[in-house]
Design an enzyme around this catalytic site. Sequence first.
Site, PDB file in Angstrom:
ATOM      1  N   GLN A  65      10.097   8.235 -39.413  1.00  0.00           N
ATOM      2  CA  GLN A  65      10.787   8.113 -40.693  1.00  0.00           C
ATOM      3  C   GLN A  65      10.527   9.374 -41.513  1.00  0.00           C
ATOM      4  O   GLN A  65      11.128   9.562 -42.571  1.00  0.00           O
ATOM      5  CB  GLN A  65      10.274   6.892 -41.467  1.00  0.00           C
ATOM      6  CG  GLN A  65      10.464   5.572 -40.737  1.00  0.00           C
ATOM      7  CD  GLN A  65       9.723   4.451 -41.422  1.00  0.00           C
ATOM      8  OE1 GLN A  65      10.245   3.782 -42.296  1.00  0.00           O
ATOM      9  NE2 GLN A  65       8.471   4.238 -41.037  1.00  0.00           N
ATOM     10  N   ASN A  66       9.598  10.210 -41.029  1.00  0.00           N
ATOM     11  CA  ASN A  66       9.180  11.387 -41.792  1.00  0.00           C
ATOM     12  C   ASN A  66      10.200  12.509 -41.659  1.00  0.00           C
ATOM     13  O   ASN A  66      10.855  12.655 -40.623  1.00  0.00           O
ATOM     14  CB  ASN A  66       7.803  11.876 -41.305  1.00  0.00           C
ATOM     15  CG  ASN A  66       6.733  10.817 -41.485  1.00  0.00           C
ATOM     16  OD1 ASN A  66       6.897   9.889 -42.286  1.00  0.00           O
ATOM     17  ND2 ASN A  66       5.655  10.931 -40.724  1.00  0.00           N
ATOM     18  N   HIS A 121      15.459   9.480 -40.463  1.00  0.00           N
ATOM     19  CA  HIS A 121      15.819   9.699 -41.873  1.00  0.00           C
ATOM     20  C   HIS A 121      16.084  11.168 -42.171  1.00  0.00           C
ATOM     21  O   HIS A 121      16.054  11.568 -43.324  1.00  0.00           O
ATOM     22  CB  HIS A 121      14.724   9.147 -42.791  1.00  0.00           C
ATOM     23  CG  HIS A 121      14.676   7.659 -42.777  1.00  0.00           C
ATOM     24  ND1 HIS A 121      13.581   6.938 -43.189  1.00  0.00           N
ATOM     25  CD2 HIS A 121      15.597   6.738 -42.390  1.00  0.00           C
ATOM     26  CE1 HIS A 121      13.834   5.646 -43.052  1.00  0.00           C
ATOM     27  NE2 HIS A 121      15.054   5.496 -42.570  1.00  0.00           N
ATOM     28  N   CYS A 146      27.263  27.683 -46.948  1.00  0.00           N
ATOM     29  CA  CYS A 146      27.080  27.077 -45.634  1.00  0.00           C
ATOM     30  C   CYS A 146      27.226  28.179 -44.587  1.00  0.00           C
ATOM     31  O   CYS A 146      28.196  28.961 -44.640  1.00  0.00           O
ATOM     32  CB  CYS A 146      28.154  26.003 -45.417  1.00  0.00           C
ATOM     33  SG  CYS A 146      28.318  25.488 -43.691  1.00  0.00           S
ATOM     34  N   LEU A 155      -3.754   2.563 -42.392  1.00  0.00           N
ATOM     35  CA  LEU A 155      -4.992   2.643 -43.190  1.00  0.00           C
ATOM     36  C   LEU A 155      -5.315   1.307 -43.848  1.00  0.00           C
ATOM     37  O   LEU A 155      -6.478   0.928 -44.010  1.00  0.00           O
ATOM     38  CB  LEU A 155      -4.815   3.730 -44.273  1.00  0.00           C
ATOM     39  CG  LEU A 155      -6.070   4.129 -45.048  1.00  0.00           C
ATOM     40  CD1 LEU A 155      -7.093   4.748 -44.091  1.00  0.00           C
ATOM     41  CD2 LEU A 155      -5.747   5.104 -46.169  1.00  0.00           C
ATOM     42  N   ALA A 160      -5.199   7.538 -39.398  1.00  0.00           N
ATOM     43  CA  ALA A 160      -4.438   7.858 -38.180  1.00  0.00           C
ATOM     44  C   ALA A 160      -5.153   8.917 -37.339  1.00  0.00           C
ATOM     45  O   ALA A 160      -5.116   8.867 -36.099  1.00  0.00           O
ATOM     46  CB  ALA A 160      -3.051   8.350 -38.572  1.00  0.00           C
TER      47      ALA A 160
END
Length: 236
Positions: free
Chosen positions: A91-92, A109, A136, A202, A219
């Site tokens: 998701q990072n 994501h 662009c 955690l 982690a």
Amino acid sequence: MADFKRIVILTGAGISAESGIDTFRAAGGLWEQHRIDDVATPEGFARNPDLVLSFYDKRRAALASASPNPAHVALARLEREFAGELLLVTQNVDDLHERGGSFRVLHMHGELQSALCTSCEVRTRWHDTMRNRPPCPVCQARSLRPDIVWFGEMPYEMGRIYSALESCDLFVSIGTSGAVYPAAGFVQEARAAGAYTLDLNLEPSEGSRLFDESRLGPASLLVPAWVDDVLSCAEA
Ligand code: BV8
């Protein structure tokens, strides 16, 4: 740990916390400084593009001072040495999995180091700022936005993720609060497929009770130990 053949891993901000990257919900985390609606929705971007472009420019720039930690490095070792099927979904939006040595990373994501052109819709690797409205690289229109999946937008490669979840025998969630869907629902998909589900975090997450097993700790300690487990079982 049993001898698994098809593993799906989902990581969240917690795996990058020890690398100095803010999580979303920790005190003083990303969302404490901004309302989600203002910086992580298409509506917020339409309302105040300068604020949103600057928010992501700052996070992109902060990547340079972050380094992968032993958890990222351990997952890269798993990718190299695990003989079965492995899908790493994150998701990072940081690049620490890649800098830790992982080659196959699915950023559901999006990524800070990718630009999406709202004119030609081409995505290009991007390491600079966007606040100054650069053209662009493909169509020259000054219409780049962060290639980030905001709330209300469809995450990337959901078909690929769901088909991996349907056939996996182990699902491992690392460093995520289980607060955002559809990622937070992956554990249920894996359980329905009969997979063993493991939560490395955690603190207990919103979905911890849905997992067969939860291990609590940082982690950088839990992930290398777990990878050692998996690889030693596979060798046995
Ligand atoms: C969508 C990019 C539909 C932005 C992000 C039900 C079903 C489907 C959707 C919804 C639903 N209910 C509500 C929704 C809508 C919404 C949603 O889920 N809202 C929530 C608030 C309820 N979901 C969406 O909008 C998604 N899109 O549904 O589209 C659709 C359908 C058809 C057509 C079009 C669209 C899109 C959501 C994506 C949003 N973008 N990120 C950016 O990065 O700026 S979300 C962002 O927050 C992250 O990517 C991640 O996904 C999420 C949660 O963050 P975490 O990674 O978990 O981080 P957090 O701080 O929360 O937790 C950190 C954890 O780590 C903690 O547990 C902590 O204890 C732990 N930790 C800390 N230190 C350590 C540690 N663990 C280990 N070691 C440590 N050292």
